[in-house]
Motif scaffolding. Structure first.
Motif, mmCIF file in Angstrom:
data_model
loop_
_atom_site.group_PDB
_atom_site.id
_atom_site.type_symbol
_atom_site.label_atom_id
_atom_site.label_comp_id
_atom_site.label_asym_id
_atom_site.label_seq_id
_atom_site.Cartn_x
_atom_site.Cartn_y
_atom_site.Cartn_z
ATOM 1 N N ILE A 220 0.861 -1.181 0.000
ATOM 2 C CA ILE A 220 0.000 0.000 0.000
ATOM 3 C C ILE A 220 0.896 1.229 0.000
ATOM 4 O O ILE A 220 1.683 1.438 0.927
ATOM 5 N N THR A 326 -7.682 6.340 2.477
ATOM 6 C CA THR A 326 -7.558 5.145 1.650
ATOM 7 C C THR A 326 -8.926 4.497 1.449
ATOM 8 O O THR A 326 -9.789 4.569 2.316
ATOM 9 N N THR A 328 -9.047 1.243 0.624
ATOM 10 C CA THR A 328 -8.846 -0.194 0.790
ATOM 11 C C THR A 328 -9.381 -0.663 2.133
ATOM 12 O O THR A 328 -9.023 -0.125 3.168
ATOM 13 N N LEU A 330 -9.075 -3.200 4.855
ATOM 14 C CA LEU A 330 -8.035 -4.134 5.246
ATOM 15 C C LEU A 330 -8.665 -5.391 5.837
ATOM 16 O O LEU A 330 -8.555 -5.681 7.022
ATOM 17 N N TRP A 337 0.179 -3.785 3.538
ATOM 18 C CA TRP A 337 -0.013 -4.718 2.429
ATOM 19 C C TRP A 337 -1.491 -4.984 2.194
ATOM 20 O O TRP A 337 -2.240 -5.250 3.136
ATOM 21 N N ASP A 338 -1.890 -4.916 0.924
ATOM 22 C CA ASP A 338 -3.235 -5.290 0.512
ATOM 23 C C ASP A 338 -3.209 -6.763 0.113
ATOM 24 O O ASP A 338 -2.482 -7.157 -0.809
ATOM 25 N N ARG A 340 -5.317 -10.278 -1.047
ATOM 26 C CA ARG A 340 -6.556 -10.758 -1.657
ATOM 27 C C ARG A 340 -6.416 -12.235 -2.005
ATOM 28 O O ARG A 340 -5.322 -12.707 -2.322
ATOM 29 N N ASP A 401 -13.309 -3.731 -2.798
ATOM 30 C CA ASP A 401 -13.198 -4.050 -1.382
ATOM 31 C C ASP A 401 -13.968 -5.307 -1.017
ATOM 32 O O ASP A 401 -13.520 -6.131 -0.216
ATOM 33 N N ALA A 404 -12.154 -8.951 -1.502
ATOM 34 C CA ALA A 404 -10.860 -9.277 -0.896
ATOM 35 C C ALA A 404 -10.685 -10.786 -0.788
ATOM 36 O O ALA A 404 -9.592 -11.314 -0.954
#
Length: 620
Positions: A220, A326, A328, A330, A337-338, A340, A401, A404
Motif C-alpha cells: 500500500i 484510503t 482499501t 483491510l 499490504w493489501d 486478496r 473491497d 478481498a
C-alpha cells in the motif's frame, strides 16, 4: 586490427553461396566441415591448409566450450544461430591461424608492414648500441639479430607482469552481499507452490497448490498528493477577513480635490482678475498639496488592501487541506499490504458428463498477464492466468473491497477464457510453477509427485510463445525430473532441478525461444553445500549471477553463485526451512522475496538489484 562483418566477401574462392550460408545459420547443428567452408568462402584458409582442420583447431579452444557441443573434448557441432552471433569472432581467429597460445584474450593485434618491421629492428638495435657500444662495430647482421632478440625477451617479461596484476583484481560483482530479512506474513498459505512479481501491477502473485486458492499481495503506497481546498471555506474566510468594498478603492472625492477646493482653486485668468499675485500663489500651492496627499493615500490604501487579500487567500489554502483517505478495506492484509484471495470452482471446468468422475484439483500455477491484444473487446482483457488441474483459466483479480476474498461462481467462469489441455496428463502428475523468459514467453510443465528415489524425467515442458497455444517442441531438449526454477542471462537458460540437486545449463535462442542441448551442470556438491539441501527457486541479478534457495525442512538460505566461475558469492540465512520459491521485486527489483511453505519474507538492502522479469505478454 582486422575488422570482419557478417557480410561475406565477394569473389570468394569457395562455391558456397550467400543463400547456402544463410541456410547454415538456420540449422540446429552445423558441422566443422561446414564451418570450414565458410572460412574458405571468406578467403581465410591458406592454400596449404585444410579448411576442416582450421575450423576444428579454432573451435576446440576453451573459449568456445560454452558455445559448442563437444565429445571427449573435441568439437562436434554448434547451432547455426550461435555461429551467426559469433561469426566476427570466428573470422578474426581464422585470420590469425595457426592459433596462438593466448588466443581468446582481449588484446591489440598489430599488423606490421615490412617497412615498419625494419624500422622497429633498427630502433631496437640502436637501443642496444647505446648500452653496449662495441656491438655497433660489427658489420654483420648477427649483432643486430641479437639486439632484436634481447628486446623481445624484455617485452615478454613486461606482458607477464601485467597479466598477473589483472588476475588479482576482483570484480565488484563478486563482492559478498548481505541483507536484512523481514517477515511480511506468516500462515498466508497452506502449501505455497510458486510466486511471481508483476512489474506492471506492482504485486506478488502466489499459488497455494493444496490450499486451493490464489493470492495477490501488493504494498500500500503512502499518499503524497495534497487535495484542493473546499469552496465553501474559502468564501467564508474571504468575506470575514477582507475590508469593506468601499475601502478597497478610494472614493471619487479622494482621487480628485473636493468641490470646495475646486471652487477656491481658480484659473490663472480668474486669479488675475480677482486678486493679488501673492493670493493666487497661496491658493495654487494649497490645492496642489491637497491633491498630492489624496493621491498618495489612495495608492497606499490600494496596495495595503491587495496584500491583505493575497495573504488571506494563501492562508485559506493552507488551513483547508484535508488528508486523503484510503479506499482499501483491510479485510485480510494490514496497513502496509493489501492481501486478496481468489478461489476457482474446479468442478465447473468440466462438462456435465465428466464432472462426476473428477476429484479435487491442485491450484499449481498463477501468472500475471500483460494483455496486448488489439482485436478484442474491452471486457475480454485479462490480467492473470490461473492453473487449475489440467486447465489454464484467464480471468481478472478484482480489486473491489468486497472481493478481498472471492470464490468465483459458475456464471463467472462463463465470462472467462478456459484453455483445455492438449492431452490428458498421466496419473500422479501435477503442474509445476510458471516462469517467463525476457521476452515474456511463459513456461509450465508437469512432474511426478511420487517420492521415488530415482526419477527419470517430467512430462514435456510447455511454452506459450506470447500466444494461448502450448508448444512442446521448443523446449524438447530440456528433460528434468522436477524443475524448481528457470533463469535467463547471457544467452543461456538455467534450470534448477530439485531432485537431482543441480542447476542445468542450456543455450537459449531468445529470438525464437528455443533451448538447445545441455552444455553444463552446476551441482550443489560442487558448490560445497550440505548434502541434505536442495535448490528451490532460481533468479538472475543485474550482474548475470544466479540466486536460488538452498533448503531442507529445518533450515534455508538464499545463495548467490557466479555461473562462470561456479563459485558461491553470498549465502544469506533466512532463519527457517521449507523455502519454496524466490523472486526479485519492487519498483527496481531491489528486494528479494522468499516464499516458504506457509509464509512470505523479504530481504532488503542486499546491495544488488534483480534482472528485469516481465509478466506473460499475450499478443494473440
Amino acid at each position: 586490427m582486422r575488422l570482419f562483418s557478417v557480410i561475406f566477401i565477394a569473389g570468394a574462392v569457395s562455391a558456397l553461396t550467400v543463400e547456402d550460408q544463410d541456410e547454415l545459420f538456420n540449422k540446429g547443428k552445423v558441422s566443422a566441415e561446414e564451418i570450414g567452408m565458410i572460412l574458405e568462402a571468406n578467403g581465410l584458409v591458406q592454400p596449404d591448409d585444410n579448411p576442416l582442420q582450421v575450423a576444428e583447431t579454432i573451435l576446440n579452444g576453451d573459449e568456445w566450450s560454452s558455445l559448442v557441443v563437444k565429445e571427449d573434448g573435441q568439437f562436434r557441432h554448434m547451432e547455426g544461430s550461435i555461429l551467426k552471433e559469433n561469426l566476427a569472432y570466428l573470422l578474426s581467429a581464422a585470420s590469425s591461424y595457426p592459433v596462438p597460445d593466448d588466443f581468446g584474450r582481449q588484446g591489440e593485434v598489430t599488423e606490421s608492414s615490412d617497412d615498419t618491421t625494419e624500422a622497429a629492428t633498427t630502433e631496437a638495435a640502436a637501443a642496444v648500441t647505446e648500452s653496449a657500444p662495441t656491438a655497433t662495430e660489427a658489420p654483420g647482421a648477427t649483432d643486430a639479430t641479437e639486439a632484436v632478440t634481447e628486446t623481445t625477451t624484455t617485452t615478454t617479461t613486461t606482458t607477464t607482469t601485467t597479466t598477473t596484476t589483472t588476475t588479482t583484481t576482483q570484480d565488484p560483482a563478486d563482492f559478498e552481499k548481505s541483507g536484512t530479512v523481514e517477515t511480511i506474513f506468516e500462515d498466508i498459505a497452506k502449501s505455497a507452490h510458486m510466486m511471481h512479481w508483476s512489474p506492471i501491477q506492482k504485486a506478488l502473485y502466489i499459488a497455494d497448490i493444496w490450499g486451493q486458492k490464489f493470492i495477490r499481495l501488493a504494498p500500500i503506497e503512502e499518499v503524497t498528493t495534497t487535495p484542493a481546498p473546499t469552496t465553501t471555506t474559502t468564501t467564508t474566510e474571504a468575506a470575514t477577513t477582507q475590508p469593506p468594498a468601499a475601502t478597497t478603492q478610494p472614493p471619487a472625492a479622494t482621487t480628485q480635490p473636493p468641490a470646495a477646493e475646486v471652487a477656491t482653486t481658480q484659473t490663472p485668468e480668474e486669479a488675475t482678475e480677482t486678486g493679488a499675485p501673492e493670493s493666487r500663489q497661496a491658493v495654487t500651492e494649497a490645492a496642489t498639496e491637497a491633491a498630492t496627499e489624496a493621491v498618495t493615500e489612495a495608492v497606499t490604501n490600494a496596495a495595503t488592501n491587495a496584500a491583505t487579500v493575497a495573504t488571506t487567500e494563501a492562508a485559506i489554502i493552507v488551513t483547508t487541506e484535508q488528508p486523503k483517505e484510503t479506499t482499501t478495506m483491510l479485510v485480510l492484509g494490514n496497513e502496509d499490504w493489501d492481501l486478496r484471495e481468489e478461489m476457482v470452482p474446479w468442478k465447473y471446468l468440466y462438462d456435465d458428463n465428466t464432472r462426476q468422475k473428477q476429484t479435487e484439483q491442485e491450484f499449481s500455477t498463477i501468472m500475471p498477464v500483460q494483455d496486448t491484444r488489439t482485436d478484442i473487446e474491452a471486457e475480454e482483457y485479462f490480467n492473470v492466468m490461473l492453473g487449475v488441474g489440467e486447465f489454464q483459466v484467464l480471468t481478472n483479480f478484482s480489486l473491489a473491497d468486497a472481493d478481498a476474498r472471492k470464490e468465483l461462481t459458475e456464471k463467472d467462469l462463463r465470462d472467462m477464457e478456459v484453455l483445455q489441455p492438449n492431452k490428458k496428463s498421466k496419473k500422479f502428475m501435477v503442474g509445476t510453477g510458471a516462469w517467463v523468459d525476457p521476452n515474456g514467453r511463459m513456461i509450465i510443465g508437469k512432474y511426478d509427485i511420487r517420492p521415488f528415489d530415482n526419477h527419470e524425467s517430467s512430462e514435456d515442458l510447455c511454452l506459450y510463445d506470447n500466444t494461448l497455444w502450448c508448444d512442446t517442441y521448443q523446449l524438447k531438449n530440456v528433460q528434468t525430473p522436477c524443475p524448481g526454477g528457470f533463469a535467463f542471462t547471457n544467452g543461456k537458460m538455467f534450470v534448477a532441478d530439485t531432485i537431482m540437486r543441480e542447476i542445468e545449463v542450456f543455450n537459449y535462442r531468445i529470438t525464437r525461444g528455443i533451448a538447445s542441448g545441455q552444455i553444463d551442470t552446476i551441482t550443489l556438491d560442487d558448490l560445497g553445500l550440505a548434502e541434505d539441501l536442495e535448490p528451490r527457486g532460481l533468479v538472475a541479478d543485474e550482474n548475470g549471477h544466479l540466486w536460488f534457495a538452498a533448503t531442507n525442512s529445518e533450515s534455508g538460505s538464499v545463495v548467490e553463485v557466479n555461473p562462470e566461475t561456479k563459485k558461491v558469492i553470498s549465502n544469506i540465512d533466512i532463519g527457517e526451512g521449507d523455502i519454496i520459491d524466490i523472486a526479485f521485486g519492487g519498483d527496481d527489483f531491489e528486494y528479494l522475496f522468499v516464499l516458504t511453505k506457509t509464509g512470505i519474507k523479504r530481504v532488503v538492502d542486499i546491495g544488488v538489484n534483480g534482472a528485469f522479469v516481465p509478466d506473460f505478454i499475450m499478443k494473440e
